[in-house]
Write an enzyme that holds these catalytic residues in place. Structure first.
Site, short mmCIF file in Angstrom:
data_model
loop_
_atom_site.label_atom_id
_atom_site.label_comp_id
_atom_site.label_asym_id
_atom_site.label_seq_id
_atom_site.Cartn_x
_atom_site.Cartn_y
_atom_site.Cartn_z
CE LYS A 39 -8.86 2.87 9.42
NZ LYS A 39 -7.96 1.83 8.90
CG LEU A 60 -4.10 -5.41 6.21
CD1 LEU A 60 -3.19 -5.84 5.08
CD2 LEU A 60 -4.25 -6.56 7.22
N GLY A 61 -5.36 -2.15 5.13
CA GLY A 61 -6.63 -1.44 5.15
C GLY A 61 -7.27 -1.40 3.78
NE ARG A 102 -5.05 -8.44 -1.43
CZ ARG A 102 -6.24 -7.97 -1.75
NH1 ARG A 102 -7.29 -8.75 -1.74
NH2 ARG A 102 -6.38 -6.70 -2.08
NE ARG A 103 -1.12 -7.32 -4.38
CZ ARG A 103 -0.32 -6.44 -4.96
NH1 ARG A 103 0.53 -6.85 -5.89
NH2 ARG A 103 -0.39 -5.17 -4.66
NE ARG A 111 -6.94 4.81 -2.23
CZ ARG A 111 -6.51 4.15 -1.17
NH1 ARG A 111 -6.57 4.72 0.00
NH2 ARG A 111 -6.05 2.93 -1.28
CG LEU A 145 -2.88 8.95 4.22
CD1 LEU A 145 -2.88 7.48 3.79
CD2 LEU A 145 -1.82 9.18 5.28
N GLY A 168 0.81 -1.22 0.00
CA GLY A 168 0.00 0.00 0.00
C GLY A 168 0.84 1.27 0.00
CE1 TYR A 188 -11.21 4.73 7.07
CE2 TYR A 188 -11.02 6.58 8.59
CZ TYR A 188 -10.45 5.70 7.70
OH TYR A 188 -9.09 5.77 7.44
P1 NDP Z 1 -3.55 1.29 0.75
O1 NDP Z 1 -4.98 1.17 0.35
O2 NDP Z 1 -2.62 2.01 -0.13
O3 NDP Z 1 -2.94 -0.19 1.01
C1 NDP Z 1 -3.66 -1.11 1.75
C2 NDP Z 1 -2.89 -2.38 1.99
O4 NDP Z 1 -3.80 -3.34 2.54
C3 NDP Z 1 -2.29 -3.01 0.73
O5 NDP Z 1 -1.08 -3.64 1.04
C4 NDP Z 1 -3.34 -4.04 0.35
O6 NDP Z 1 -2.83 -5.17 -0.34
C5 NDP Z 1 -3.83 -4.49 1.71
N1 NDP Z 1 -5.19 -5.03 1.57
C6 NDP Z 1 -6.30 -4.36 1.22
N2 NDP Z 1 -7.35 -5.21 1.13
C7 NDP Z 1 -6.88 -6.44 1.44
C8 NDP Z 1 -7.47 -7.73 1.51
N3 NDP Z 1 -8.75 -7.93 1.27
N4 NDP Z 1 -6.67 -8.77 1.85
C9 NDP Z 1 -5.37 -8.58 2.11
N5 NDP Z 1 -4.74 -7.39 2.05
C10 NDP Z 1 -5.49 -6.32 1.72
O7 NDP Z 1 -3.52 1.88 2.23
P2 NDP Z 1 -2.87 3.26 2.74
O8 NDP Z 1 -1.39 3.11 2.75
O9 NDP Z 1 -3.50 4.40 2.05
O10 NDP Z 1 -3.42 3.31 4.24
C11 NDP Z 1 -2.88 2.52 5.28
C12 NDP Z 1 -3.78 2.65 6.49
O11 NDP Z 1 -3.94 4.04 6.82
C13 NDP Z 1 -5.20 2.12 6.27
O12 NDP Z 1 -5.61 1.41 7.42
C14 NDP Z 1 -6.04 3.37 6.08
O13 NDP Z 1 -7.37 3.19 6.49
C15 NDP Z 1 -5.33 4.34 6.99
N6 NDP Z 1 -5.56 5.76 6.69
C16 NDP Z 1 -5.77 6.23 5.44
C17 NDP Z 1 -6.02 7.59 5.21
C18 NDP Z 1 -6.22 8.13 3.82
O14 NDP Z 1 -6.39 9.37 3.68
N7 NDP Z 1 -6.22 7.31 2.80
C19 NDP Z 1 -6.04 8.54 6.29
C20 NDP Z 1 -5.75 7.97 7.56
C21 NDP Z 1 -5.52 6.64 7.74
P3 NDP Z 1 -3.03 -5.34 -1.95
O15 NDP Z 1 -1.99 -4.43 -2.57
O16 NDP Z 1 -2.78 -6.77 -2.18
O17 NDP Z 1 -4.44 -4.88 -2.25
#
Ligand code: NDP
Length: 245
Positions: A148, A93-94, A52-53, A179, A171, A28, A144
């Site tokens: 959390k 993760l998320g 997962r991959r 996004r 972020l 991510g 949400y």
């Molecule tokens: P990303 O969406 O960029 O990455 C998420 C990660 O989780 C990836 O490694 C993804 O793997 C993995 N993932 C998602 N779905 C699954 C699944 N079903 N099974 C296994 N793995 C999964 O996340 P960010 O880096 O943007 O965010 C990290 C954290 O920060 C999250 O918890 C998010 O909620 C939180 N956050 C985000 C904010 C924002 O503005 N976006 C603000 C504050 C907090 P794969 O590549 O295989 O899909």
């Protein structure tokens, strides 16, 4: 600001060089930054990516010693070997409700994280660093922040010697798949950012730096759980730069 030696009296850059770190969510936005910095600065002896991959890093020398372990998060308790020998864990993760629906969001952002943390704890992990979110609150009426907050609460209840809860705001930073919500929020916050640059948003790389530098620092008052809000992440990010260059 300079790193104040009184603020970090026990700081030792090599303190973790015999330890093993793992990263959940390593593909991510934040996870990728954590992995890159851990490897560039050679902070841990081993870096284990649990996901997962499997990712193909090609011939990039930076990633040549990285260890990848592929797991099924629905049955994470069947993968204790993925967490073997870990000392410190970073969890980024998320998913989003838009991507996974309500149930899918709860499954990933709560169940996968808490269940993985349980396995990590059983494997002897000493410090779990959880990327959560600003506003996290288990009593919230909104999905949400409630999920959390429940995740934070349930990870904390596992009894790790140390838990760091990281609560970024919106972020900033480039993504492979941009996004819209993030972009709109970053633009809308621009005037506020001018007056209060650390209040509402934070670059993903700064979150990663803050999470990493925090693993070196003793928590205030020896508390097991520490919460870093958006402003604290900016502050820690500066310390990372001062310490690691
Ligand atoms: P990303 O969406 O960029 O990455 C998420 C990660 O989780 C990836 O490694 C993804 O793997 C993995 N993932 C998602 N779905 C699954 C699944 N079903 N099974 C296994 N793995 C999964 O996340 P960010 O880096 O943007 O965010 C990290 C954290 O920060 C999250 O918890 C998010 O909620 C939180 N956050 C985000 C904010 C924002 O503005 N976006 C603000 C504050 C907090 P794969 O590549 O295989 O899909």
């Amino acid at each position: 600001p300079e790193v104040d030696p009184m603020e970090f009296p026990d700081f030792d850059k090599t303190a973790l060089s015999t330890k093993t770190a793992f990263v959940l969510g390593h593909t991510g936005g934040i996870g990728q930054q954590i992995v890159r910095l851990l490897l560039e600065k050679r902070i841990f002896k081993n870096v284990v990516l649990i996901g997962r991959r499997e990712v193909d890093f090609g011939s990039d020398p930076l990633y040549k010693d990285v260890i990848q372990r592929v797991v099924d998060f629905d049955k994470i308790e069947e993968h204790p070997q993925a967490f073997e020998g870990v000392d410190v864990g970073f969890c980024a993760l998320g998913t989003t409700r838009a991507k996974a629906g309500k149930e899918g969001f709860i499954k990933v952002d709560h169940d996968y994280i808490v269940n993985s943390a349980k396995v990590a704890k059983a494997a002897g992990c000493q410090h779990f660093s959880l990327i959560s979110s600003t506003g996290a609150n288990p009593n919230s009426w909104f999905l949400y922040p409630r999920v959390k907050g429940e995740t934070e609460r349930d990870v904390e209840a596992l009894g790790f010697p140390r838990v760091t809860i990281i609560r970024p705001g919106v972020l900033e930073g480039e993504r492979a798949e941009p996004r819209l919500v993030e972009r709109v929020a970053v633009c809308a916050f621009k005037p506020i950012k001018y007056f209060r640059p650390t209040a509402l948003s934070v670059p993903m790389v700064t979150v990663a730096k803050a999470a990493i530098v925090d693993t070196f620092l003793k928590p205030e008052d020896g508390k097991a759980t520490e919460i870093l809000d958006n402003a604290a992440l900016h502050h820690r990010g500066v310390h990372f730069d001062k310490i690691f260059g």
